[in-house]
Design a protein around this motif. Structure first.
Motif, PDB file in Angstrom:
ATOM      1  N   TYR A 155       0.679  -1.101   0.126  1.00  0.00           N
ATOM      2  CA  TYR A 155       0.051   0.178   0.089  1.00  0.00           C
ATOM      3  C   TYR A 155       0.720   1.169  -0.001  1.00  0.00           C
ATOM      4  O   TYR A 155       2.006   1.187   0.689  1.00  0.00           O
ATOM      5  CB  TYR A 155      -0.954   0.055   1.183  1.00  0.00           C
ATOM      6  CG  TYR A 155      -2.082  -0.852   1.119  1.00  0.00           C
ATOM      7  CD1 TYR A 155      -3.110  -0.472   0.332  1.00  0.00           C
ATOM      8  CD2 TYR A 155      -1.874  -2.371   1.511  1.00  0.00           C
ATOM      9  CE1 TYR A 155      -4.389  -1.373   0.290  1.00  0.00           C
ATOM     10  CE2 TYR A 155      -3.156  -3.049   1.264  1.00  0.00           C
ATOM     11  CZ  TYR A 155      -4.268  -2.540   0.837  1.00  0.00           C
ATOM     12  OH  TYR A 155      -5.495  -3.465   0.364  1.00  0.00           O
ATOM     13  N   GLY A 156       0.548   2.210  -0.799  1.00  0.00           N
ATOM     14  CA  GLY A 156       1.189   3.396  -0.665  1.00  0.00           C
ATOM     15  C   GLY A 156       2.575   3.265  -1.664  1.00  0.00           C
ATOM     16  O   GLY A 156       3.521   4.078  -1.441  1.00  0.00           O
ATOM     17  N   ASN A 157       2.364   2.111  -2.507  1.00  0.00           N
ATOM     18  CA  ASN A 157       3.476   1.953  -3.313  1.00  0.00           C
ATOM     19  C   ASN A 157       3.703   3.070  -4.586  1.00  0.00           C
ATOM     20  O   ASN A 157       2.736   3.364  -5.115  1.00  0.00           O
ATOM     21  CB  ASN A 157       3.612   0.676  -3.822  1.00  0.00           C
ATOM     22  CG  ASN A 157       2.380   0.323  -4.632  1.00  0.00           C
ATOM     23  OD1 ASN A 157       1.138   0.109  -4.164  1.00  0.00           O
ATOM     24  ND2 ASN A 157       2.375   0.280  -6.141  1.00  0.00           N
ATOM     25  N   ARG A 158       4.906   3.401  -4.746  1.00  0.00           N
ATOM     26  CA  ARG A 158       5.102   4.403  -5.780  1.00  0.00           C
ATOM     27  C   ARG A 158       5.527   3.553  -7.112  1.00  0.00           C
ATOM     28  O   ARG A 158       6.191   2.574  -7.222  1.00  0.00           O
ATOM     29  CB  ARG A 158       6.453   5.180  -5.550  1.00  0.00           C
ATOM     30  CG  ARG A 158       6.361   6.013  -4.250  1.00  0.00           C
ATOM     31  CD  ARG A 158       7.753   6.947  -4.016  1.00  0.00           C
ATOM     32  NE  ARG A 158       8.730   6.115  -3.706  1.00  0.00           N
ATOM     33  CZ  ARG A 158       9.884   6.298  -3.831  1.00  0.00           C
ATOM     34  NH1 ARG A 158      10.216   7.460  -4.289  1.00  0.00           N
ATOM     35  NH2 ARG A 158      10.755   5.484  -3.670  1.00  0.00           N
ATOM     36  N   VAL A 159       4.885   4.034  -8.285  1.00  0.00           N
ATOM     37  CA  VAL A 159       5.032   3.420  -9.546  1.00  0.00           C
ATOM     38  C   VAL A 159       5.919   4.154 -10.141  1.00  0.00           C
ATOM     39  O   VAL A 159       5.878   5.449 -10.234  1.00  0.00           O
ATOM     40  CB  VAL A 159       3.699   3.126 -10.179  1.00  0.00           C
ATOM     41  CG1 VAL A 159       2.778   2.230  -9.638  1.00  0.00           C
ATOM     42  CG2 VAL A 159       2.817   4.682 -10.180  1.00  0.00           C
TER      43      VAL A 159
END
Length: 247
Positions: free
Chosen positions: A41-45
């Protein structure tokens, strides 16, 4: 949720500790890209090719959107929780965080990343490129001299031009569809590196070889330019809503 497959190394997740991409929907059958879910969750792409950010905007259906690319490549990320870049920024593959995966927009059902890809203006299945089965075309990463070349545009925003060739519906179109017939138009935006880089209000897009300066009217006033840009922005929002409704 049952996923279609799990890709061990999913290019947009290169900045995550868990780089697996859980594929939830494929390209085709009315779907304009590929959907994946990250295992954090809250991962940066991140960017999957080098290039420049073209647009950052919010659509009622698509949520927060970032478009970037170079040469004949254009990539769009939909439904972001938030964007981490601005238009005009240079991005690097696997290093630049484009945004945070989210579920914004009415078409999103849960957290995921939608990736759409255009090559030479043609909507293309991005999955083989994102999982490493296909190599990116040469145009995906600009040569070192590209930035210098892109500044050498003959016309600028606000120039009045006469269209003697054809007008295209998109900067990424392969060919024009409507004859300009000598119409005088004003350049409102420039998409460098595309097939038809000069946008003329809401009329369409033209290329350099099909236009000439309009005699006695090289520029327009700022008020007129701002008015046209405002109309264009409203029209683009309507167009995005129509595209989303069509699939």
């Amino acid at each position: 949720m049952n996923y279609l497959r799990v890709v061990p190394e999913w290019a947009p997740y290169a900045l995550m500790k868990d780089r697996r991409g859980f594929i939830s929907r494929c390209f085709g059958n009315g779907h304009t890209g590929v959907d994946s879910v990250g295992n954090e969750y809250g991962n940066r792409v991140c960017a999957v090719t080098g290039g420049t950010v073209g647009r950052v905007y919010t659509s009622p259906a698509l949520g927060n959107v970032v478009e970037y690319g170079a040469g004949n490549i254009r990539i769009a990320y939909y439904h972001l929780a938030k964007a981490l870049v601005r238009a005009g920024e240079t991005v690097q593959a696997g290093k630049t965080a484009i945004g945070v995966e989210g579920s914004t927009g009415s078409l999103a059902s849960g957290k995921h990343l939608h990736v759409s890809l255009w090559i030479d203006g043609v909507l293309t299945d991005p999955e083989p490129y994102l999982c490493g089965k296909k190599r990116w075309p040469a145009g995906a990463v600009p040569a070192p001299q590209a930035a210098e070349e892109e500044t050498k545009m003959k016309y600028t925003v606000g120039d009045a031009i006469r269209v003697n060739g054809k007008i295209a519906p998109s900067a990424y179109s392969k060919e024009g569809t409507v004859f300009g017939s000598g119409r005088v138009l004003t350049i409102t935006r420039i998409y460098e590196g595309t097939n038809f880089p000069y946008q003329c209000g809401m009329t369409g897009f033209v290329r350099e070889e099909d236009i000439v300066p309009a005699q006695g009217s090289q520029t327009v006033g700022k008020a007129e330019y701002d008015r046209v840009c405002s109309q264009l922005a409203a029209a683009q929002k309507k167009l995005e809503a129509v595209r989303a409704a069509l699939g």
